[in-house]
Design a protein around this motif. Structure first.
Motif, short mmCIF file in Angstrom:
data_model
loop_
_atom_site.label_atom_id
_atom_site.label_comp_id
_atom_site.label_asym_id
_atom_site.label_seq_id
_atom_site.Cartn_x
_atom_site.Cartn_y
_atom_site.Cartn_z
N VAL A 240 33.13 50.30 32.36
CA VAL A 240 34.29 49.61 32.92
C VAL A 240 35.16 49.11 31.77
O VAL A 240 36.39 49.16 31.81
N PHE A 241 34.51 48.62 30.72
CA PHE A 241 35.15 48.36 29.43
C PHE A 241 34.61 49.40 28.45
O PHE A 241 33.41 49.67 28.43
N PRO A 242 35.46 50.00 27.63
CA PRO A 242 35.00 51.10 26.77
C PRO A 242 33.90 50.70 25.78
O PRO A 242 33.13 51.56 25.34
N GLY A 243 33.82 49.42 25.46
CA GLY A 243 32.79 48.97 24.53
C GLY A 243 31.51 48.49 25.21
O GLY A 243 30.69 47.84 24.58
N GLY A 244 31.34 48.85 26.48
CA GLY A 244 30.19 48.35 27.22
C GLY A 244 30.51 46.99 27.82
O GLY A 244 31.66 46.73 28.19
N CYS A 245 29.52 46.13 27.94
CA CYS A 245 29.78 44.80 28.49
C CYS A 245 30.75 44.04 27.59
O CYS A 245 30.47 43.83 26.41
N PHE A 246 31.87 43.63 28.14
CA PHE A 246 32.88 42.91 27.37
C PHE A 246 32.28 41.68 26.70
O PHE A 246 32.51 41.42 25.51
N PHE A 247 31.50 40.91 27.44
CA PHE A 247 31.02 39.63 26.93
C PHE A 247 29.93 39.80 25.88
O PHE A 247 29.84 39.01 24.94
N SER A 248 29.13 40.84 26.02
CA SER A 248 28.16 41.14 24.96
C SER A 248 28.88 41.53 23.67
O SER A 248 28.45 41.17 22.57
N SER A 249 29.98 42.25 23.82
CA SER A 249 30.72 42.71 22.64
C SER A 249 31.35 41.57 21.87
O SER A 249 31.31 41.54 20.64
N VAL A 250 31.97 40.63 22.58
CA VAL A 250 32.75 39.60 21.89
C VAL A 250 31.95 38.33 21.59
O VAL A 250 32.37 37.54 20.73
N SER A 251 30.82 38.12 22.27
CA SER A 251 30.08 36.87 22.06
C SER A 251 29.53 36.77 20.64
O SER A 251 29.56 35.69 20.03
N ALA A 252 29.01 37.88 20.12
CA ALA A 252 28.46 37.84 18.76
C ALA A 252 29.53 37.47 17.74
O ALA A 252 29.24 36.87 16.70
N GLU A 253 30.76 37.80 18.04
CA GLU A 253 31.89 37.52 17.15
C GLU A 253 32.17 36.01 17.06
O GLU A 253 32.63 35.51 16.03
N TYR A 254 31.87 35.30 18.15
CA TYR A 254 32.23 33.88 18.22
C TYR A 254 31.05 32.94 18.42
O TYR A 254 31.24 31.73 18.56
N ASP A 255 29.82 33.44 18.38
CA ASP A 255 28.70 32.58 18.73
C ASP A 255 28.49 31.42 17.75
O ASP A 255 28.01 30.36 18.13
N ALA A 256 28.88 31.59 16.49
CA ALA A 256 28.69 30.53 15.50
C ALA A 256 29.99 29.84 15.12
O ALA A 256 30.04 29.10 14.13
N ARG A 257 31.04 30.06 15.90
CA ARG A 257 32.35 29.47 15.59
C ARG A 257 32.72 28.45 16.66
O ARG A 257 32.34 28.57 17.82
N ALA A 258 33.44 27.44 16.24
CA ALA A 258 33.88 26.40 17.17
C ALA A 258 35.30 26.69 17.63
O ALA A 258 36.05 27.41 16.98
N GLY A 259 35.66 26.12 18.78
CA GLY A 259 37.03 26.26 19.25
C GLY A 259 37.11 26.68 20.70
O GLY A 259 36.10 26.88 21.38
N LYS A 260 38.33 26.83 21.17
CA LYS A 260 38.56 27.12 22.59
C LYS A 260 38.04 28.49 23.00
O LYS A 260 37.55 28.67 24.12
N VAL A 261 38.17 29.46 22.11
CA VAL A 261 37.71 30.81 22.44
C VAL A 261 36.18 30.80 22.59
O VAL A 261 35.63 31.36 23.55
N HIS A 262 35.49 30.19 21.65
CA HIS A 262 34.04 30.04 21.73
C HIS A 262 33.66 29.36 23.04
O HIS A 262 32.76 29.81 23.77
N ASP A 263 34.33 28.27 23.37
CA ASP A 263 34.00 27.50 24.57
C ASP A 263 34.23 28.32 25.84
O ASP A 263 33.46 28.23 26.80
N ALA A 264 35.29 29.12 25.85
CA ALA A 264 35.56 29.96 27.02
C ALA A 264 34.47 31.01 27.21
O ALA A 264 34.07 31.31 28.34
#
Length: 213
Positions: free
Chosen positions: A107-131
């Motif tokens: 459905v998303f070309p990279g597989g699960c959207f949230f699995s793809s982007v969570s690793a990018e922001y898991d150790a960062r603070a801010g609104k994107v991380h919180d969302a």
């Protein structure tokens, strides 16, 4: 006439917004949310950069809007179909099946959207991380609520540890996605489906309710 022109502008603005967010979700699922930029989206979609800025205002606003759009897509493909079934262990299994299909069908070309982007922001603070934290928490809470409703329906054993069950189901789902994306191999989905079935059989009051695929 003025009202008609205003309505037309609003409709065109919404159409452009959907177009931009559709492409933004595709990019983010493969390259990450940091890969999003107003200029890139405007160029790829042949839109004016000023028009894209007018819709989102900042890169962070664009990232947050992309996450919200991805939540809506996820709900449509995974949560919505499962809601059509009555509460019980069948709905819980169907919810897992729909998640596997959502990843397998890209459905998303990279597989699960949230699995793809969570690793990018898991150790960062801010609104994107919180969302992203909110999106994941909402999903896991819904999975646990579905399991709880199955127990209330008398289809899960009274002593089933629901948080542990949800943790294991989510782990199988996410492992299937990760293996498939990394190795371009769909066999992981069958392995995950078998693991999920085995886990549900251990807490089912009537295992025959899980006999159908």
């Amino acid at each position: 006439m003025a009202g008609t022109r205003a309505d037309g502008r609003i409709a065109r603005g919404e159409q452009t917004r959907r177009l931009v967010l559709g492409r933004a979700m595709e990019i983010a699922s493969v390259e990450g949310l940091d890969a999003l930029s107003m200029g890139r989206l405007a160029s790829e979609l042949k839109l004016s950069k000023s028009g894209v800025f007018a819709l989102f205002g900042s890169k962070e606003d664009l990232q947050l809007a992309t996450i919200r759009a991805a939540v809506a897509v996820f709900t449509e493909h995974v949560v919505g179909p499962a809601r059509e079934l009555p509460a019980g262990i069948g709905r819980l299994r169907h919810l897992c099946d729909r998640w596997l299909a959502y990843s397998r069908e890209r459905v998303f070309p990279g597989g699960c959207f949230f699995s793809s982007v969570s690793a990018e922001y898991d150790a960062r603070a801010g609104k994107v991380h919180d969302a992203l934290v909110t999106a994941r928490s909402d999903w896991l809470s819904y999975l646990e609520r579905t399991a709880r409703e199955a127990r209330q329906a008398g289809e899960l054993t009274a002593d089933a540890d629901l948080p542990q069950l949800v943790f294991e189901l989510a782990a199988l789902l996410e492992m299937a996605n990760a293996e498939s994306v990394l190795h371009d191999d769909v066999t992981a989905y069958g392995k995950a489906a078998r693991g999920i079935l085995d886990r549900l059989l251990r807490v089912a009051v009537d295992p025959s309710q899980l006999s159908a695929p």
